[in-house]
Design an enzyme around this catalytic site. Structure first.
Site, PDB file in Angstrom:
ATOM      1  N   TYR A 128      15.794 -13.640 -29.580  1.00  0.00           N
ATOM      2  CA  TYR A 128      16.929 -13.582 -28.659  1.00  0.00           C
ATOM      3  C   TYR A 128      16.642 -14.279 -27.336  1.00  0.00           C
ATOM      4  O   TYR A 128      17.553 -14.819 -26.697  1.00  0.00           O
ATOM      5  CB  TYR A 128      17.349 -12.127 -28.420  1.00  0.00           C
ATOM      6  CG  TYR A 128      16.439 -11.331 -27.507  1.00  0.00           C
ATOM      7  CD1 TYR A 128      16.701 -11.256 -26.141  1.00  0.00           C
ATOM      8  CD2 TYR A 128      15.345 -10.634 -27.999  1.00  0.00           C
ATOM      9  CE1 TYR A 128      15.874 -10.522 -25.295  1.00  0.00           C
ATOM     10  CE2 TYR A 128      14.532  -9.894 -27.170  1.00  0.00           C
ATOM     11  CZ  TYR A 128      14.793  -9.846 -25.810  1.00  0.00           C
ATOM     12  OH  TYR A 128      13.975  -9.120 -24.981  1.00  0.00           O
ATOM     13  N   ASP A 157      19.094  -8.310 -32.444  1.00  0.00           N
ATOM     14  CA  ASP A 157      18.607  -9.406 -31.602  1.00  0.00           C
ATOM     15  C   ASP A 157      18.637 -10.744 -32.333  1.00  0.00           C
ATOM     16  O   ASP A 157      18.759 -11.801 -31.710  1.00  0.00           O
ATOM     17  CB  ASP A 157      17.167  -9.139 -31.142  1.00  0.00           C
ATOM     18  CG  ASP A 157      17.048  -7.988 -30.171  1.00  0.00           C
ATOM     19  OD1 ASP A 157      18.075  -7.594 -29.578  1.00  0.00           O
ATOM     20  OD2 ASP A 157      15.928  -7.477 -29.988  1.00  0.00           O
ATOM     21  N   LYS A 193      18.632  -1.617 -34.448  1.00  0.00           N
ATOM     22  CA  LYS A 193      17.763  -2.075 -35.532  1.00  0.00           C
ATOM     23  C   LYS A 193      17.715  -0.991 -36.605  1.00  0.00           C
ATOM     24  O   LYS A 193      18.019   0.177 -36.338  1.00  0.00           O
ATOM     25  CB  LYS A 193      16.318  -2.337 -35.035  1.00  0.00           C
ATOM     26  CG  LYS A 193      16.171  -3.405 -33.977  1.00  0.00           C
ATOM     27  CD  LYS A 193      14.706  -3.558 -33.558  1.00  0.00           C
ATOM     28  CE  LYS A 193      14.554  -4.582 -32.431  1.00  0.00           C
ATOM     29  NZ  LYS A 193      13.130  -4.729 -31.993  1.00  0.00           N
ATOM     30  N   ASP A 221      21.832  -3.842 -24.498  1.00  0.00           N
ATOM     31  CA  ASP A 221      21.599  -5.273 -24.687  1.00  0.00           C
ATOM     32  C   ASP A 221      22.122  -5.769 -26.029  1.00  0.00           C
ATOM     33  O   ASP A 221      22.380  -6.958 -26.205  1.00  0.00           O
ATOM     34  CB  ASP A 221      20.120  -5.633 -24.513  1.00  0.00           C
ATOM     35  CG  ASP A 221      19.162  -4.587 -25.047  1.00  0.00           C
ATOM     36  OD1 ASP A 221      19.382  -3.391 -24.819  1.00  0.00           O
ATOM     37  OD2 ASP A 221      18.174  -4.977 -25.703  1.00  0.00           O
ATOM     38  N   TRP A 273      22.904  -7.592 -19.030  1.00  0.00           N
ATOM     39  CA  TRP A 273      23.232  -7.931 -20.418  1.00  0.00           C
ATOM     40  C   TRP A 273      24.677  -7.542 -20.735  1.00  0.00           C
ATOM     41  O   TRP A 273      25.415  -8.295 -21.380  1.00  0.00           O
ATOM     42  CB  TRP A 273      22.310  -7.204 -21.394  1.00  0.00           C
ATOM     43  CG  TRP A 273      20.901  -7.677 -21.528  1.00  0.00           C
ATOM     44  CD1 TRP A 273      19.771  -6.912 -21.412  1.00  0.00           C
ATOM     45  CD2 TRP A 273      20.413  -9.000 -21.861  1.00  0.00           C
ATOM     46  NE1 TRP A 273      18.642  -7.661 -21.634  1.00  0.00           N
ATOM     47  CE2 TRP A 273      19.008  -8.947 -21.921  1.00  0.00           C
ATOM     48  CE3 TRP A 273      21.053 -10.215 -22.110  1.00  0.00           C
ATOM     49  CZ2 TRP A 273      18.217 -10.068 -22.221  1.00  0.00           C
ATOM     50  CZ3 TRP A 273      20.268 -11.333 -22.401  1.00  0.00           C
ATOM     51  CH2 TRP A 273      18.876 -11.256 -22.453  1.00  0.00           C
TER      52      TRP A 273
END
Length: 400
Positions: free
Chosen positions: A66, A116, A161, A171, A245
């Site tokens: 990222y 990401d 994730k 983010d 972000w």
């Protein structure tokens, strides 16, 4: 097919051949003029220090990441502003090193469901438009497929994730939503626009602190992880870069979100809310802290990546008409303060950005508890890529 496309390009625009095929076009000793704008000084510094984009932040091997996506997005914007081929070539070199001849990202595993991984995909839209290289489109489809299969919280938010079940990270909005919006508008007639707005709605309802109006870094909908507030599920700290972000996610998503869609004004409302709140927490000089809501906290410090991201989002939001012109004035003053506080110019004109926060996260092994002390105890470093990229973008937006 790839070869034939570019043979045609050779006949029409010989300069493109140099741009897209000659990696040596990126000189490792670009002269940095005192008269250059801050955006170009920053980009030339990066080209000189990191001939390969993946080398930034001290990486020893190429990786799909990222941070490279964010950095190269800033180069894409600079290329669009200057039409200087070396900036586009830098982007293409990274893409071609990371994507094999069959159109697969090297060492990418969809089943990690790492959100990401989606962010670098943004650089492929423009590369595909220019080259019509089907490898780029194939990767776009791969990343869209990841989002289609990405695990979700009970309320429909993307997990950050696979290894972080039931968790939305702030983010992650930047990593996914601008790509997701551009893809669904470009290739799907906007079928996923409601889902994209839903991700922001969940942030508004669950990650936004009711007292400050600022956003926490994480939310565990299950409230099971040790760092989670037992009542709200949020992590303990309001992180400056996390705010950055989120604000960038909003302004870049709005670049592609149709004005005619019912949620367009809702997203603008979220941007106005966070912008109004974040202004209340800038320092007297106009910058933002690592732990954003606690400037008096011992060991807390003004942080450049957070500050540059917020400056960029305020300036872009104002330029696009999402925010009033007063925010542009604030951004301009904060940009000047940023240069005084963080930027050191070397003898050859190279740009150094000082005192950048390291990457932070929650959970994992060893376990990161997300306390204020955790965020301020990490060792800062100079020239972290989030600060370089955000400074470049803010300079571009302010025409500095």
């Amino acid at each position: 097919m790839f070869k034939s496309v570019f043979i045609k390009t050779i006949y029409i625009k010989p300069v493109i051949v140099l741009l897209l095929f000659c990696s040596s076009a990126i000189a490792q000793n670009n002269i940095i003029s005192n008269n250059s704008k801050w955006s170009e000084k920053t980009a030339l510094t990066i080209l000189n220090n990191y001939p390969k984009a993946w080398q930034i932040d001290g990486n020893e091997k190429p990786k799909w990441d990222y941070k490279m996506g964010f950095l190269l997005f800033s180069f894409e914007k600079l290329y669009q502003k200057t039409n200087d081929s070396k900036y586009l070539n830098y982007i293409k070199e990274y893409a071609d090193e990371m994507i094999d001849s069959s159109g697969n990202i090297k060492k990418y595993e969809e089943k990690e469901y790492n959100i990401d991984y989606v962010n670098p995909g943004k650089i492929l839209f423009n590369l595909y438009d220019i080259s019509k290289d089907n490898r780029y489109q194939k990767v776009l489809v791969q990343l869209r497929k990841q989002l289609e299969n990405q695990p979700r919280t009970a309320s429909g938010g993307f997990w950050h994730k696979e290894i972080y079940p039931n968790q939305m990270w702030i983010d992650g909005l930047y990593m996914a939503e601008p790509f997701y919006t551009q893809y669904t508008v470009t290739y799907e007639n906007g079928k996923s626009l409601d889902d994209i707005a839903k991700q922001f709605e969940l942030v508004q309802n669950h990650l936004t602190d009711k007292k400050t109006g600022l956003v926490y870094q994480c939310w565990d909908e299950s409230k099971q992880i040790a760092w989670a507030n037992p009542e709200t599920g949020t992590s303990p700290t309001i992180w400056g870069r996390g705010i950055g972000w989120y604000m960038m996610a909003l302004v870049e998503t709005l670049d592609y979100y149709p004005k005619s869609h019912p949620n367009y004004k809702t997203l603008i409302g979220y941007l106005n809310q966070i912008s109004k709140s974040v202004i209340q927490y800038k320092s007297s000089s106009g910058l933002w802290y690592q732990v954003a809501d606690k400037p008096e906290l011992k060991g807390n410090y003004l942080e450049p990546s957070a500050s540059a991201m917020i400056i960029y989002a305020l300036a872009k939001g104002s330029d696009k008409g999402y925010l009033t012109s007063n925010y542009k004035k604030t951004a301009q003053k904060s940009f000047d303060a940023f240069i005084k506080e963080f930027v050191k110019v070397g003898e050859a004109g190279e740009i150094n950005i000082l005192n950048v926060s390291p990457s932070v996260g929650l959970g994992g092994k060893p376990f990161r508890d997300g306390t204020n002390e955790y965020y301020i105890s990490g060792k800062t470093k100079d020239n972290g890529s989030p600060a370089l990229a955000a400074f470049l973008l803010s300079a571009l937006e302010l025409e500095k």
